[in-house]
Scaffold this active site. Structure first.
Site, PDB file in Angstrom:
ATOM      1  N   HIS A  39     -41.512  75.838 -52.636  1.00 43.29           N
ATOM      2  CA  HIS A  39     -40.288  75.653 -53.434  1.00 43.29           C
ATOM      3  C   HIS A  39     -39.905  76.948 -54.156  1.00 43.29           C
ATOM      4  CE1 HIS A  39     -39.819  71.295 -52.971  1.00 43.29           C
ATOM      5  NE2 HIS A  39     -41.136  71.213 -53.038  1.00 43.29           N
TER       6      HIS A  39
ATOM      7  N   ASP B  77     -46.794  71.881 -55.000  1.00 42.18           N
ATOM      8  CA  ASP B  77     -46.568  70.775 -54.075  1.00 42.18           C
ATOM      9  C   ASP B  77     -45.806  71.208 -52.837  1.00 42.18           C
ATOM     10  OD1 ASP B  77     -44.367  71.216 -55.814  1.00 42.18           O
ATOM     11  OD2 ASP B  77     -43.501  69.295 -55.235  1.00 42.18           O
ATOM     12  N   GLU B  78     -46.009  70.456 -51.778  1.00 40.89           N
ATOM     13  CA  GLU B  78     -45.211  70.488 -50.559  1.00 40.89           C
ATOM     14  C   GLU B  78     -45.176  71.856 -49.868  1.00 40.89           C
ATOM     15  OE1 GLU B  78     -42.164  66.800 -51.280  1.00 40.89           O
ATOM     16  OE2 GLU B  78     -41.422  68.798 -51.777  1.00 40.89           O
ATOM     17  N   VAL B  79     -46.349  72.426 -49.642  1.00 40.01           N
ATOM     18  CA  VAL B  79     -46.447  73.603 -48.772  1.00 40.01           C
ATOM     19  C   VAL B  79     -46.655  73.091 -47.352  1.00 40.01           C
ATOM     20  CG1 VAL B  79     -47.804  75.635 -48.196  1.00 40.01           C
ATOM     21  CG2 VAL B  79     -47.314  75.102 -50.588  1.00 40.01           C
TER      22      VAL B  79
END
Length: 852
Positions: free
Chosen positions: A434, A520-522
Site C-alpha cells: 500500500h 498488510d496485503e503484500v
C-alpha cells in the site's frame, strides 16, 4: 527554504505534466451526462453482471466519433469487449480503466444519447459496485483530463440471496418496543453504576466551577462547553475548589483509577471526582450526556439535570477509531468534528491512516515530494508528477477527495486539539505494501536530482528498482505499489520519516508512543526478480526466499522505532510467519517478534475464510492485540444487503447491531451471518482456538475503522460512521454485559433483546437528537422504515424509536412536510413511499411499498 522547494516542485510538475500543447477540441466535457444501469446479474454467464452506460450530450457542440478516450474508476475488473461493439474497456492500473470508441461509435450530436454495454466480472450488490469518476482525454490536446457532467444511477431491484427487503426490515423492527424517555439511563456509554435520586438541578449561566490546579484545563474546557449552551456567556467562573461555594466542583480522589470518575448531582450542585485529568474529562462527558438533547437545540436560560450518583470506569484501556484519509482526503475541520464525537463517547485513540497507494497526506519537511506528488491526483499514465485518479476523484487536479494533505501546522493543530480531548493520535505509514504514493514521490525526487547531476542524493531514498521485473498484482490490482525492502535506501526513507514525525509531535508538545507501519496485503511474487533481493540474499544466509524479507524488513524497522524510544505497531501480518501445512500455505504467530512487545491490530476474522480465530491465536501466543474485526467493527462495510446501501461488503455486512452485539472475548458466540449476509454454518468454528485467560490479558482493547475507498465526502463519512460508532463505544467502555456471559442460550437471547431495545431507545430519544445539533449537526445514517402489506393495509416501523415516519401516495419521495405515519395506510395508489426523518427534517433512504 522548504516552501520555496515545494513551490519549485509544483512549478516543475505543472510545466512537465502539460507537455502536449495542441488545443483541445471545442467541446465541453461537462455537457456529457452519464447514467449507469444494471441490466442483470449472472449475465451473460453466472458470476458476472451486464451493465450499461448511457451518455447524453446536453450541450450545443457535437462529440466526435473518435479522437478521444474516457477514463474512469471501478473496484472490480471488467471484460474488455463491450457487447454493443461501439467501445472497448481496458484495465490500466489499480482501479483505473480506459474506454475507447471503436469504428462503430457514431458522433454524438446535441440532445442525442448513446448506450454502451459492458460486462462486470462480478455481480452487482449495491451502488458502490458501479463505475465512477468519468473524464475525457483528447488524443490531440493537452495531456489532461476533463471531468464529465452529472452521473446518475438507475434503480435496480436485485433478487440475490440475503437481500434485505422492506418486509424483512419490518419484521426485524416489530419487537422493538417504545420505552418512555424518563425510564432510560441518561448517560451514554452505560456507566458501571448508575442511580437516579429523584429531582433535578437547575443549571444556569450564573455559576462557578471550583477546581484545583491539577484540573485547571478540564475546568476551562467545561466552561467552554457550557458557554455554547446558554443564552448568556459565563463570567470568569473557574475558581480554586477549596473554600468556595462552587456550583460545579471538580474534586481530586486518589482512590480512583486513572480513567475512573464519580459524578454526583444533587439539588445543591454537581461534584465530579477523579484522580487524573483524564478521569475528570470523562466525568465531564457524562455530565454533558446527562443534559437533555433539547439543550443543544437553541441557547438556554436553564438546563435541568437529573439528580444522579454515578461510579464509572472503562472496560478496555484502548478504545480506538481508525480513519483512512489516504484513499480519499478529509479536511482538518472534519477530522476535528470526528475527534469531538469520539471524545463525547469516551474513545481515547485516533488511529490516523495517513498514507496508502492513492495518497500521502502528511507534509514532512525532509521529503517535500511526498505531498507535492503523493498528495495530488489527476489524469496521468506515468505518475511522474502526481498520482492517477482513484475512487472516482476525476481527471482534474483540483478535487477535494483525491488532492489534499495536512501541512505540518495543520497536523500540529490536530494533535493539540486531540490532546485537549485526551485522545492519543497514532500515525500510520503503510509499508511495505500500500505504498505506491510514497514510491512514485521518491521516483519524482530521483528524477529531479538526477537532472541536476546529484546521483548520490537522488538514490538516497529510492523505494523501488527500475530493474526489478517482478510481476505481481495487489488485492486492489496495483502492479507497482510494494516497497523493495532489499534496497538500503528504503531504510534511509523509513528513518527520515520516523525522525520527521517525532519532530512534529515534539513541536506540538504531544507524546508519541508508537507509529503504525501497516504490514498488510503484500501479494505473492513480489521481489522475486529484484536485483537488490538477489544481492541481499547472497550476503544474508538467513534469507532463503522472498518470504524471509518480511522478517528482515520489520526487524530493521523495529530497531529504527526503538532508537526513538517508540514501540512498533501494525496490522496482524506483521506478527505472522509464513509456513506450510500439508503442502498448503498457512500463517502462524512469529516467535521471533514476541519479545519485542509489538502491538498487532487484527482485522481478519472473516467468517468462512479460515482465519476466524487469528486474533485469539496471536493473543494466546503473547502478542498485544487490538481487536479490529472486519465482521463487526469495519464501518465502511455496507449496513446490509440492499442496492441503495453504500459500502463494501467483502468482509461482512455490518448494521449497528454488529458492534453492539460484539463479544470481544468470544466473538464466535454471537456470530450469526456469514460475510454474504446468509445464515452462518457454525461448523466453521470447529477446531478453532478459543481465547485463554492468558490471551485475555493480551487483548488491550478494541478498534473500529472506516476505510476511505467509498468515502467521497464528509457526508458519506458521517453516514458510515454514525451511529455505528455508538454501538462500538458501548462495547469498548461499558462492562461485560450479562447476556454475553450467560451460559443458557435462551436466557442469553432474552437478556440481549432487552439490552438491544434499551440501546435503540437511548439512541433514538437521546443521542441522535443530540447529534442533530452538536457542532451544527452530524449527518448520521437514518435507517429507512420497514414496511409490510397485510390485509390490504401498509404497516411501517422504524429501528430507532423517536424518529418520525412520513409517507406519500402520489409517487413522489416523502419530505419533511409529508403526512406523518400514525397508523396503517390504506390506499389503492400504485406507488406508496415511506421515509424516516430526524428532528431537523433530514430524511432516510426511501422505502417503496410492495404493490398490492
Amino acid at each position: 527554504m522548504r516552501y520555496f522547494l515545494i513551490a519549485m516542485l509544483s512549478g516543475l510538475i505543472c510545466t512537465t505534466a502539460g507537455a502536449r500543447t495542441t488545443d483541445a477540441p471545442e467541446f465541453n466535457a461537462r455537457d456529457l451526462s452519464i447514467s449507469w444501469e444494471v441490466i442483470g446479474n449472472d449475465k451473460p454467464v453466472k458470476g458476472q453482471s451486464l451493465n450499461a452506460l448511457t451518455f447524453t450530450n446536453n450541450g450545443k457542440s457535437t462529440l466526435a466519433a473518435k479522437g478521444w478516450k474516457m477514463y474512469f474508476n471501478s473496484a472490480r475488473l471488467i471484460v474488455p469487449v463491450c457487447p454493443t461493439g461501439n467501445a472497448r474497456i481496458d484495465f490500466v492500473n489499480g482501479d483505473l480503466f480506459s474506454l475507447t470508441p471503436t469504428g462503430t461509435f457514431k458522433e454524438l450530436k446535441p440532445g442525442a444519447s448513446v448506450r454502451i454495454e459492458f460486462i462486470d466480472q462480478e455481480p452487482v450488490v449495491n451502488i458502490t459496485d458501479g463505475p465512477e469518476g468519468f473524464y475525457l482525454v483528447w488524443d490531440a490536446g493537452p495531456d489532461k483530463g476533463y471531468n464529465l457532467g452529472e452521473f446518475t444511477r438507475k434503480p435496480f431491484e436485485p433478487s440475490y440471496l440475503g437481500l434485505i427487503t422492506p418486509e424483512i426490515i419490518y419484521n426485524q423492527n416489530k419487537n422493538i418496543t417504545d420505552i418512555p424517555a424518563e425510564q432510560l439511563t441518561k448517560v451514554f456509554p452505560t456507566p458501571v453504576n448508575y442511580k437516579e435520586a429523584g429531582g433535578a438541578f437547575g443549571l444556569t449561566h450564573k455559576m462557578t466551577i471550583g477546581a484545583g490546579p491539577e484540573f485547571a484545563n478540564e475546568a476551562a474546557y467545561l466552561a467552554g462547553e457550557l458557554n455554547k449552551l446558554f443564552d448568556k456567556k459565563l463570567p470568569a467562573t473557574v475558581q480554586p475548589s477549596s473554600g468556595t461555594n462552587a456550583v460545579i466542583t471538580l474534586n481530586k480522589d486518589h482512590n480512583l483509577g486513572s480513567e475512573a470518575y464519580e459524578l454526583k448531582v444533587t439539588a445543591a450542585g454537581i461534584i465530579i471526582s477523579a484522580s487524573t485529568p483524564t478521569g475528570m474529562f470523562y466525568g465531564i462527558q457524562s455530565l454533558k450526556s446527562l443534559m437533555p438533547p433539547s439543550a443543544y437545540t437553541r441557547p438556554q436560560k436553564e438546563i435541568k439535570i437529573p439528580c444522579v450518583e454515578i461510579k464509572d470506569e472503562p472496560r478496555f484501556p484502548y478504545r480506538a477509531f481508525m480513519l483512512d484519509v489516504g484513499r480519499n482526503f478529509q479536511s482538518k475541520e472534519e477530522v476535528m468534528r470526528v475527534l469531538d464525537v469520539m471524545a463525547l463517547y469516551k474513545l481515547n485513540v485516533f488511529h490516523f491512516h495517513l498514507t496508502d497507494d492513492e495518497g500521502w497526506r502528511l507534509e514532512l519537511p525532509s521529503l517535500p515530494e511526498l505531498t507535492a506528488v503523493g498528495a495530488r491526483r489527476g489524469h496521468t499514465l506515468d505518475s511522474k508528477h502526481f498520482l492517477p485518479p482513484s475512487h472516482g476523484s476525476g481527471g482534474e487536479l483540483d478535487n477535494k477527495t483525491g488532492t489534499g494533505f495536512y501541512s505540518r501546522a495543520d497536523y500540529i493543530e490536530i494533535l493539540k486539539y486531540a490532546g485537549k480531548l485526551h485522545i492519543m493520535v497514532i500515525p500510520e505509514i503503510e509499508s511495505p505494501g500500500h505504498a505506491r504514493a510514497a514510491i512514485k514521490a521518491m521516483n519524482a525526487r530521483y528524477d529531479r536530482l538526477m537532472a541536476g547531476g546529484k546521483k548520490e542524493d537522488a538514490e538516497r531514498y529510492l523505494l523501488s528498482d527500475p530493474n526489478d521485473k517482478s510481476d505481481y498484482s495487489s488485492n486492489q490490482y496495483w502492479k507497482d505499489n510494494i516497497i523493495d525492502v532489499s534496497l538500503p535506501s528504503a531504510y534511509n526513507f523509513m528513518e527520515t520519516v520516523i525522525s520527521d514525525i517525532v519532530a512534529i509531535y515534539k513541536e506540538a508538545g504531544t507524546p508519541l508512543k508508537t507509529i503504525n507501519f501497516g504490514g498488510d496485503e503484500v501479494p505473492a511474487h513480489v521481489w522475486e526478480k529484484s536485483p537488490a533481493y538477489l544481492t541481499l540474499k547472497a550476503t544474508h544466509p538467513e534469507i532463503g526466499s522472498t518470504g524471509d524479507l518480511w522478517y528482515y524488513f520489520y526487524g530493521r524497522v523495529n530497531q529504527l522505532v526503538k532508537a526513538k524510544g517508540l514501540y512498533l505497531s501494525g496490522w496482524e501480518e506483521m506478527a505472522l510467519r509464513k509456513t506450510a501445512l500439508d503442502g498448503k500455505p498457512v500463517y502462524v504467530p512469529n516467535p521471533d517478534f514476541m519479545p519485542e512487545h509489538l502491538q498487532t491490530e487484527v482485522w481478519n476474522n472473516t467468517l468462512g475464510d479460515g482465519n476466524e480465530d487469528l486474533a485469539y491465536r496471536l493473543a494466546n501466543s503473547g502478542y498485544k492485540v487490538v481487536l479490529t474485526c472486519v465482521t463487526n467493527l469495519y464501518f465502511d462495510m455496507a449496513n446490509y444487503k440492499s442496492f441503495d446501501e453504500p459500502g463494501y461488503y467483502w468482509g461482512a455486512f455490518a448494521d449497528i447491531d454488529k458492534p453492539f452485539s460484539f463479544i470481544p472475548y468470544d466473538y464466535f458466540k454471537n456470530s450469526k451471518a456469514d460475510k454474504n449476509g446468509l445464515p452462518l454454518n457454525r461448523n466453521i468454528f470447529i477446531g478453532k482456538q478459543r481465547l485463554t485467560d492468558y490471551g485475555k490479558s493480551n487483548v488491550i482493547g478494541l478498534q473500529s475503522a472506516v476505510w476511505g475507498e467509498n468515502i467521497k465526502s464528509t457526508g458519506r463519512l458521517e453516514y458510515m460512521l454514525l451511529p455505528r460508532l455508538l454501538g462500538f463505544a458501548e462495547r469498548a467502555w461499558s462492562k461485560d454485559p450479562d447476556w454475553a456471559t450467560e451460559g443458557d442460550t435462551t436466557k442469553s437471547q432474552a437478556l440481549y433483546q432487552q439490552a438491544w431495545i434499551n440501546f435503540l431507545n437511548v439512541l433514538g430519544k437521546r443521542e441522535l437528537p443530540r447529534l442533530d445539533y452538536l457542532n451544527g449537526g452530524y449527518g448520521y445514517r437514518i435507517p429507512k422504515p420497514g414496511v409490510i402489506l397485510q390485509d390490504g393495509k401498509y404497516f411501517a416501523n422504524e429501528q430507532f424509536p423517536g424518529l418520525t415516519i412520513r409517507y406519500t401516495t402520489n409517487g413522489k419521495d416523502p419530505d419533511a412536510k409529508s403526512p406523518v405515519y400514525k397508523d396503517a395506510v390504506t390506499n389503492t395508489n400504485p406507488v406508496i413511499k415511506f421515509r424516516a426523518f430526524e428532528n431537523k427534517g433530514r430524511g432516510s433512504n426511501v422505502t417503496q411499498a410492495a404493490k398490492q
